[in-house]
Design a protein around this motif. Structure first.
Motif, short mmCIF file in Angstrom:
data_model
loop_
_atom_site.label_atom_id
_atom_site.label_comp_id
_atom_site.label_asym_id
_atom_site.label_seq_id
_atom_site.Cartn_x
_atom_site.Cartn_y
_atom_site.Cartn_z
N LYS A 52 -0.59 0.94 6.02
CA LYS A 52 -1.85 0.27 6.35
C LYS A 52 -1.83 -1.24 6.12
CE LYS A 52 -3.96 4.05 7.52
NZ LYS A 52 -4.28 4.28 8.96
N CYS A 53 -0.91 -1.73 5.29
CA CYS A 53 -0.94 -3.16 4.96
C CYS A 53 0.06 -3.97 5.76
CB CYS A 53 -0.71 -3.37 3.47
SG CYS A 53 1.00 -3.07 2.95
N CYS A 73 0.80 -1.23 0.00
CA CYS A 73 0.00 0.00 0.00
C CYS A 73 0.82 1.28 0.00
CB CYS A 73 -0.93 0.01 1.21
SG CYS A 73 -0.09 0.33 2.78
N ILE A 92 -2.20 -4.12 12.03
CA ILE A 92 -2.08 -4.38 10.59
C ILE A 92 -1.21 -5.60 10.31
CG2 ILE A 92 -2.45 -1.96 9.96
CD1 ILE A 92 0.57 -1.68 9.62
N ALA A 124 0.72 1.29 14.41
CA ALA A 124 -0.68 1.64 14.61
C ALA A 124 -0.90 2.36 15.94
CB ALA A 124 -1.55 0.39 14.55
N CYS A 139 1.97 -6.29 10.82
CA CYS A 139 3.27 -6.03 10.20
C CYS A 139 4.35 -6.91 10.82
CB CYS A 139 3.64 -4.56 10.37
SG CYS A 139 3.76 -4.03 12.11
N LYS A 165 -6.86 -2.36 15.43
CA LYS A 165 -6.08 -1.53 14.52
C LYS A 165 -4.82 -2.24 14.02
CE LYS A 165 -5.54 1.98 17.30
NZ LYS A 165 -5.12 3.33 17.77
#
Length: 256
Positions: A57-58, A53, A144, A213, A146, A142
């Motif tokens: 966000k990804c 992204c 993501i 996040a 990662c 929230k």
């Protein structure tokens, strides 16, 4: 920051590798991912890098920048010390090639946590919750994924042998999300304590520091779940209540 950047990138695979130095032109306002993708496009076409992204966000572009776990798309070059920028793959996971790691261990761990368990007498259209109750666990959604919190956690990072018995920060917040959900009826505290190894966490807050996040993993999830386990497993009053119930059940069955 504009001009040429000295970029050191780890190149290699599971069998080994080394840092390779490149000179990459960069523009003002760019992030590390910009420099890495320009390097891939102009000098190192076979460089393996995962991204999607480019907006934080990804969770795809996780790496270690100057030794610190970060999202490459959220690390501004102007915020880094001047000179060389070093980009390496996440240390806690097996390397596939260059900056790409095998994070499938996290996916296997995710499948081991019992899913949301609503009350048996309610159908999906009958769920009713107060926002103040929902808010307690909303923060954890929230995430993501990662895996930066997993990467920086020294229980995993420095001790590969802990992986079978330790789920890590990402899944501690998953436990907290379910435990604090106003409609969840599942009891996963034994699992959290005995199978997912919450007791191994010594609350260094490094996972909170790297979370893109902004989730307060340690304060709002890990400590809260440690307190719940302590209440259930070590609180003398809870143990007394359990003993009384056990004695009553035993007498009810005709015990002498």
């Amino acid at each position: 920051m504009a001009g040429d950047l000295t970029l050191r990138v780890w190149r290699g695979d599971a069998s080994g590798g080394a840092l390779v130095e490149y000179l990459v032109p960069v523009q003002k306002g760019e992030v590390v991912l910009d420099a890495v993708l320009r390097l891939q496009a102009t000098q190192a076409g076979d460089l393996a890098v995962r991204w999607n992204c480019k907006a934080g966000k990804c969770g795809s572009c996780s790496a270690e920048i100057n030794g610190h776990p970060k999202l490459m798309c959220m690390a501004r070059l102007s915020a880094l010390p001047h000179g060389r920028v070093t980009v390496t793959p996440m240390r806690a996971f097996p390397i596939i090639r260059d900056l790409v790691c095998d994070v499938s261990w996290n996916e296997e761990r995710a499948r081991r946590i019992a899913s949301f368990t609503p009350p048996p007498d309610l159908t999906p259209g009958e769920y009713r919750m107060f926002q103040e109750d929902v808010g307690r666990s909303q923060e954890f959604r929230k995430c993501i994924e990662c895996w930066l919190c997993q990467d920086v956690c020294h229980v995993i990072r420095d001790h590969e042998e802990n992986k079978p018995i330790y789920a890590g920060p990402r899944f501690f917040i998953r436990h907290a999300e379910l435990a604090m959900h106003p409609l969840d009826t599942g009891d996963r505290l034994r699992e959290l304590r005995e199978e997912d190894g919450l007791g191994l966490c010594n609350v260094t807050k490094c996972c909170t520091e790297v979370c893109p996040a902004g989730i307060k993993i340690t304060d709002n999830a890990i400590i809260a779940m440690k307190e719940r386990i302590a209440d259930q497993c070590y609180d003398p009053l809870v143990r007394l209540v359990r003993l009384v119930r056990l004695v009553r059940a035993w007498r009810h069955r005709g015990g002498a």
